[in-house]
Design an enzyme around this catalytic site. Structure first.
Site, PDB file in Angstrom:
ATOM      1  N   THR A  23       0.849  -1.198   0.000  1.00 30.28           N
ATOM      2  CA  THR A  23       0.000   0.000   0.000  1.00 30.28           C
ATOM      3  C   THR A  23       0.875   1.235   0.000  1.00 30.28           C
ATOM      4  O   THR A  23       1.997   1.204   0.507  1.00 30.28           O
ATOM      5  CB  THR A  23      -0.925   0.027   1.245  1.00 30.28           C
ATOM      6  OG1 THR A  23      -1.683   1.247   1.241  1.00 30.28           O
ATOM      7  CG2 THR A  23      -0.151  -0.038   2.555  1.00 30.28           C
ATOM      8  N   LYS A  30      -3.064   3.307   6.585  1.00 28.98           N
ATOM      9  CA  LYS A  30      -3.572   1.931   6.537  1.00 28.98           C
ATOM     10  C   LYS A  30      -2.576   0.968   7.192  1.00 28.98           C
ATOM     11  O   LYS A  30      -2.969   0.036   7.884  1.00 28.98           O
ATOM     12  CB  LYS A  30      -3.869   1.518   5.078  1.00 28.98           C
ATOM     13  CG  LYS A  30      -5.156   2.169   4.556  1.00 28.98           C
ATOM     14  CD  LYS A  30      -5.360   2.072   3.064  1.00 28.98           C
ATOM     15  CE  LYS A  30      -5.536   0.710   2.508  1.00 28.98           C
ATOM     16  NZ  LYS A  30      -6.072   0.747   1.100  1.00 28.98           N
ATOM     17  N   ASP A  70      -8.252  -3.134  -0.334  1.00 33.81           N
ATOM     18  CA  ASP A  70      -8.879  -2.032  -1.056  1.00 33.81           C
ATOM     19  C   ASP A  70     -10.171  -1.668  -0.339  1.00 33.81           C
ATOM     20  O   ASP A  70     -10.948  -2.537   0.047  1.00 33.81           O
ATOM     21  CB  ASP A  70      -9.163  -2.420  -2.511  1.00 33.81           C
ATOM     22  CG  ASP A  70      -9.214  -1.167  -3.371  1.00 33.81           C
ATOM     23  OD1 ASP A  70      -8.167  -0.532  -3.551  1.00 33.81           O
ATOM     24  OD2 ASP A  70     -10.316  -0.792  -3.815  1.00 33.81           O
ATOM     25  N   GLY A  96      -8.686  10.139   5.284  1.00 31.21           N
ATOM     26  CA  GLY A  96      -9.679   9.940   4.233  1.00 31.21           C
ATOM     27  C   GLY A  96     -11.049  10.499   4.609  1.00 31.21           C
ATOM     28  O   GLY A  96     -11.191  11.668   5.001  1.00 31.21           O
ATOM     29  N   TYR A  97     -12.060   9.657   4.518  1.00 30.84           N
ATOM     30  CA  TYR A  97     -13.446  10.063   4.756  1.00 30.84           C
ATOM     31  C   TYR A  97     -13.834  10.030   6.238  1.00 30.84           C
ATOM     32  O   TYR A  97     -15.004  10.279   6.567  1.00 30.84           O
ATOM     33  CB  TYR A  97     -14.401   9.160   3.958  1.00 30.84           C
ATOM     34  CG  TYR A  97     -14.298   9.350   2.460  1.00 30.84           C
ATOM     35  CD1 TYR A  97     -15.000  10.375   1.817  1.00 30.84           C
ATOM     36  CD2 TYR A  97     -13.497   8.528   1.667  1.00 30.84           C
ATOM     37  CE1 TYR A  97     -14.900  10.564   0.448  1.00 30.84           C
ATOM     38  CE2 TYR A  97     -13.397   8.710   0.291  1.00 30.84           C
ATOM     39  CZ  TYR A  97     -14.107   9.737  -0.306  1.00 30.84           C
ATOM     40  OH  TYR A  97     -14.006   9.930  -1.667  1.00 30.84           O
ATOM     41  N   LYS A 143     -11.908   2.952  16.621  1.00 30.36           N
ATOM     42  CA  LYS A 143     -12.250   2.808  15.199  1.00 30.36           C
ATOM     43  C   LYS A 143     -12.033   1.368  14.745  1.00 30.36           C
ATOM     44  O   LYS A 143     -12.905   0.760  14.115  1.00 30.36           O
ATOM     45  CB  LYS A 143     -11.418   3.779  14.341  1.00 30.36           C
ATOM     46  CG  LYS A 143     -11.687   3.618  12.850  1.00 30.36           C
ATOM     47  CD  LYS A 143     -10.825   4.491  11.959  1.00 30.36           C
ATOM     48  CE  LYS A 143     -10.975   4.059  10.491  1.00 30.36           C
ATOM     49  NZ  LYS A 143     -10.082   4.767   9.575  1.00 30.36           N
ATOM     50  N   HIS A 171     -14.496  -1.385   8.949  1.00 27.73           N
ATOM     51  CA  HIS A 171     -14.399  -2.281   7.795  1.00 27.73           C
ATOM     52  C   HIS A 171     -13.027  -2.942   7.753  1.00 27.73           C
ATOM     53  O   HIS A 171     -12.891  -4.134   7.527  1.00 27.73           O
ATOM     54  CB  HIS A 171     -14.656  -1.470   6.516  1.00 27.73           C
ATOM     55  CG  HIS A 171     -13.835  -0.221   6.398  1.00 27.73           C
ATOM     56  ND1 HIS A 171     -13.700   0.689   7.433  1.00 27.73           N
ATOM     57  CD2 HIS A 171     -13.046   0.250   5.401  1.00 27.73           C
ATOM     58  CE1 HIS A 171     -12.897   1.661   7.065  1.00 27.73           C
ATOM     59  NE2 HIS A 171     -12.486   1.421   5.833  1.00 27.73           N
ATOM     60  N   ARG A 172     -11.965  -2.153   8.020  1.00 26.81           N
ATOM     61  CA  ARG A 172     -10.600  -2.696   7.997  1.00 26.81           C
ATOM     62  C   ARG A 172     -10.399  -3.683   9.143  1.00 26.81           C
ATOM     63  O   ARG A 172      -9.808  -4.746   8.950  1.00 26.81           O
ATOM     64  CB  ARG A 172      -9.602  -1.535   8.090  1.00 26.81           C
ATOM     65  CG  ARG A 172      -8.135  -1.944   8.061  1.00 26.81           C
ATOM     66  CD  ARG A 172      -7.235  -0.778   7.704  1.00 26.81           C
ATOM     67  NE  ARG A 172      -7.610  -0.260   6.402  1.00 26.81           N
ATOM     68  CZ  ARG A 172      -8.287   0.886   6.218  1.00 26.81           C
ATOM     69  NH1 ARG A 172      -8.609   1.653   7.245  1.00 26.81           N
ATOM     70  NH2 ARG A 172      -8.636   1.261   5.011  1.00 26.81           N
TER      71      ARG A 172
HETATM   72  P1  ITT Z   1      -3.651   1.976  -1.403  1.00 24.55           P
HETATM   73  O1  ITT Z   1      -4.617   1.693  -2.528  1.00 24.55           O
HETATM   74  O2  ITT Z   1      -2.267   2.325  -1.830  1.00 24.55           O
HETATM   75  O3  ITT Z   1      -3.667   0.883  -0.351  1.00 24.55           O
HETATM   76  P2  ITT Z   1      -5.438   4.224  -0.876  1.00 24.55           P
HETATM   77  O4  ITT Z   1      -5.380   5.354   0.105  1.00 24.55           O
HETATM   78  O5  ITT Z   1      -5.579   4.560  -2.322  1.00 24.55           O
HETATM   79  O6  ITT Z   1      -4.171   3.287  -0.615  1.00 24.55           O
HETATM   80  P3  ITT Z   1      -7.967   2.777  -0.977  1.00 24.55           P
HETATM   81  O7  ITT Z   1      -7.951   2.766  -2.455  1.00 24.55           O
HETATM   82  O8  ITT Z   1      -8.242   1.498  -0.273  1.00 24.55           O
HETATM   83  O9  ITT Z   1      -6.563   3.276  -0.372  1.00 24.55           O
HETATM   84  O10 ITT Z   1      -8.952   3.866  -0.405  1.00 24.55           O
HETATM   85  C1  ITT Z   1      -9.937   4.498  -1.194  1.00 24.55           C
HETATM   86  C2  ITT Z   1     -10.321   5.804  -0.551  1.00 24.55           C
HETATM   87  O11 ITT Z   1     -11.051   5.539   0.632  1.00 24.55           O
HETATM   88  C3  ITT Z   1      -9.154   6.718  -0.161  1.00 24.55           C
HETATM   89  O12 ITT Z   1      -9.521   8.056  -0.429  1.00 24.55           O
HETATM   90  C4  ITT Z   1      -9.009   6.495   1.316  1.00 24.55           C
HETATM   91  O13 ITT Z   1      -8.513   7.657   1.964  1.00 24.55           O
HETATM   92  C5  ITT Z   1     -10.441   6.194   1.732  1.00 24.55           C
HETATM   93  N1  ITT Z   1     -10.450   5.285   2.882  1.00 24.55           N
HETATM   94  C6  ITT Z   1     -10.034   4.000   2.908  1.00 24.55           C
HETATM   95  N2  ITT Z   1     -10.127   3.511   4.148  1.00 24.55           N
HETATM   96  C7  ITT Z   1     -10.604   4.517   4.919  1.00 24.55           C
HETATM   97  C8  ITT Z   1     -10.866   4.644   6.293  1.00 24.55           C
HETATM   98  O14 ITT Z   1     -10.652   3.663   7.139  1.00 24.55           O
HETATM   99  N3  ITT Z   1     -11.341   5.792   6.730  1.00 24.55           N
HETATM  100  C9  ITT Z   1     -11.573   6.827   5.886  1.00 24.55           C
HETATM  101  N4  ITT Z   1     -11.322   6.803   4.574  1.00 24.55           N
HETATM  102  C10 ITT Z   1     -10.831   5.649   4.098  1.00 24.55           C
END
Ligand code: ITT
Length: 197
Positions: A7, A12, A76, A152-153, A175, A180-181
């Protein structure tokens, strides 16, 4: 057991480590030649297909390297909003980078149905097989951006179990207990290390 997480998102890695270390796994970010491997994210696919595709690419990239026999992990995730028919879903990264959190709140400004869920698919390569596990966290989209933790969100997502707080107002421990994670990675840990009967 050492698990190499493929990643580019350090948040993450930190969360995965917090979830899996107490279960006996050492999580490290996979770096090849000091770099995060550049993986292609297939378009117009669901997050399970994206996770599997990225894992297959990572397995190919590590063949013939010192990482060939290591356990590799790809995860993902995405935010799926009910009233937007699951948008942004697989496009969550793109939407976050373009319209951002305030743009998502604007899309929802007239909406009374604020239901949404975070989904994660974790995929691991282990002894030549690919194992996957899914985690879902139900909640609602907040009216405002709130909280300083997470990434992120997190500042616009209120999980059902969080007493009205956004993920960004929860400690990482809180959290991960409901995220989900957390669910996806605990599922993977059981696949790698089945509880003895
Ligand atoms: P990798 O693909 O390199 O692992 P990424 O940040 O692109 O890293 P994802 O494609 O899995 O990861 O994430 C898609 C979006 O969802 C991205 O904007 C993340 O910040 C957000 N996201 C994923 N998990 C989240 C979480 O636990 N809380 C808030 N936002 C999350």
């Amino acid at each position: 057991m050492r698990v190499l997480f493929v990643t580019g998102n350090q948040n993450k890695v930190t969360e995965a480590s917090g979830i899996l270390s107490p279960l006996g796994f050492a999580i490290e970010q996979l770096l090849i030649g000091g770099q995060v491997p550049d993986l292609i994210e297939p378009q117009a696919e669901g997050i399970e297909e994206i996770a599997k595709s990225k894992l297959e690419q990572a397995v190919s990239l590590t063949m013939g390297t010192e990482f060939e026999n290591e356990v590799l992990l790809v995860e993902d995730s995405g935010l799926f909003i009910d009233s937007l028919s699951g948008f942004p879903g697989p496009y969550s990264s793109f939407v976050k980078e373009t319209i951002g959190l305030s743009g998502v709140l604007s899309l929802m400004s007239e909406e009374t149905d604020r239901g949404a869920e975070f989904r994660a698919v974790a995929a691991v390569s282990f002894r030549g097989s690919i194992l996957t596990s899914t985690g879902i966290c139900r909640g609602v989209i907040s009216e405002n951006i709130s909280g300083d933790f997470g990434f992120g969100y997190d500042p616009i997502f209120i999980p059902e179990e969080a007493n009205g707080r956004t993920c960004a107002q929860l400690s990482s421990h809180e959290k991960s207990a409901i995220s989900h994670r957390g669910f996806a990675l605990k599922g993977v840990s059981e696949l790698l290390n089945p509880p003895s009967k």
